[in-house]
Design an enzyme around this catalytic site. Structure first.
Site, short mmCIF file in Angstrom:
data_model
loop_
_atom_site.label_atom_id
_atom_site.label_comp_id
_atom_site.label_asym_id
_atom_site.label_seq_id
_atom_site.Cartn_x
_atom_site.Cartn_y
_atom_site.Cartn_z
N ARG A 28 0.82 -1.19 -0.03
CA ARG A 28 0.03 -0.01 0.02
C ARG A 28 0.97 1.29 -0.13
O ARG A 28 0.64 2.16 -0.49
CB ARG A 28 -0.83 -0.15 1.32
CG ARG A 28 -1.80 1.07 1.06
CD ARG A 28 -2.80 1.07 2.46
NE ARG A 28 -3.66 2.10 2.56
CZ ARG A 28 -3.63 2.66 3.63
NH1 ARG A 28 -3.02 2.31 4.78
NH2 ARG A 28 -4.26 4.02 3.70
N HIS A 32 0.49 3.91 -2.74
CA HIS A 32 0.05 5.38 -2.57
C HIS A 32 1.10 6.54 -2.86
O HIS A 32 0.92 7.54 -3.71
CB HIS A 32 0.05 5.61 -1.09
CG HIS A 32 -1.65 5.26 -0.86
ND1 HIS A 32 -2.50 5.83 -0.13
CD2 HIS A 32 -2.00 3.99 -0.89
CE1 HIS A 32 -3.54 5.31 0.15
NE2 HIS A 32 -3.37 3.92 -0.53
N TRP A 175 -12.50 -5.93 2.42
CA TRP A 175 -13.03 -5.19 1.27
C TRP A 175 -14.38 -5.85 0.66
O TRP A 175 -13.99 -7.13 0.28
CB TRP A 175 -12.21 -4.48 0.31
CG TRP A 175 -11.46 -3.58 0.82
CD1 TRP A 175 -10.19 -3.57 1.47
CD2 TRP A 175 -11.62 -1.98 0.84
NE1 TRP A 175 -9.66 -2.60 1.91
CE2 TRP A 175 -10.70 -1.40 1.63
CE3 TRP A 175 -12.72 -1.35 0.68
CZ2 TRP A 175 -10.41 -0.04 1.96
CZ3 TRP A 175 -12.71 -0.11 0.96
CH2 TRP A 175 -11.37 0.80 1.32
#
Length: 183
Positions: A28, A32, A175
């Site tokens: 991540r 990002h 998710w």
């Protein structure tokens, strides 16, 4: 960096991924940091722009722990590797440690210390929000040079290895898609 340095760095990252289970957060962080890139404007990209962003920004919450875990390695190899390369490399190593493929990776990213160096007016990235609809998500990702197959792989692959953490996103658990919203 020498070949010996790369082997030692890879092994140190592997240990953190295995012991602290930081594979998803390293992936991540790498994502990002690169997500400021915009092919239409030629701005942004993986230049340690995360260090200029607010760690409490809803999209970035929880990434400081990945940065903190990698900082001791940066200190060891200071002058030999940029933070941008370290974060990107940690993401690539994490994918492999989590059972994914070896990815072609090469160094050469530079760190920026001011937004003007990446030609950004704001450190904010354009990572889609969980509440964005599909056309908005596609538009944001296409500005990064991704097609719909890339987008599906990124969303499902990235969210498939990690989880939601209430303290970072307000969401908890895996998710899933509900009425075209990622929750």
């Amino acid at each position: 960096m020498t070949n010996y340095d790369w082997v030692n760095l890879r092994e140190a990252i592997k240990t953190i991924v295995q012991v602290k289970q930081y594979g998803p957060v390293f992936l991540r962080l790498a994502w990002h940091d690169s997500a400021t890139g915009n092919i239409w404007t030629g701005t942004g990209g993986p230049h340690s722009t995360m260090s200029l962003q607010d760690p409490e920004d809803p999209q970035n919450k929880g990434l400081q722990r990945a940065i903190d875990a990698l900082d001791p390695l940066y200190d060891i190899y200071d002058g030999k590797i940029s933070r941008a390369d370290l974060w990107s490399y940690a993401g690539a190593v994490a994918v492999r440690v989590m059972g994914g493929p070896n990815t072609k990776w090469r160094p050469g990213r530079n760190d920026i210390t001011h937004l003007s160096q990446a030609r950004l007016k704001s450190p904010d990235n354009d990572i889609p929000l969980a509440t964005d609809n599909w056309p908005t998500i596609v538009n944001k990702f296409k500005s990064m040079g991704l097609n719909e197959s890339d987008i599906a792989a990124l969303i499902h692959g990235g969210h498939g290895v990690g989880r939601c953490h209430r303290e970072y996103s307000g969401y908890h658990g895996p998710w899933y898609c509900l009425n075209s919203f990622w929750v």
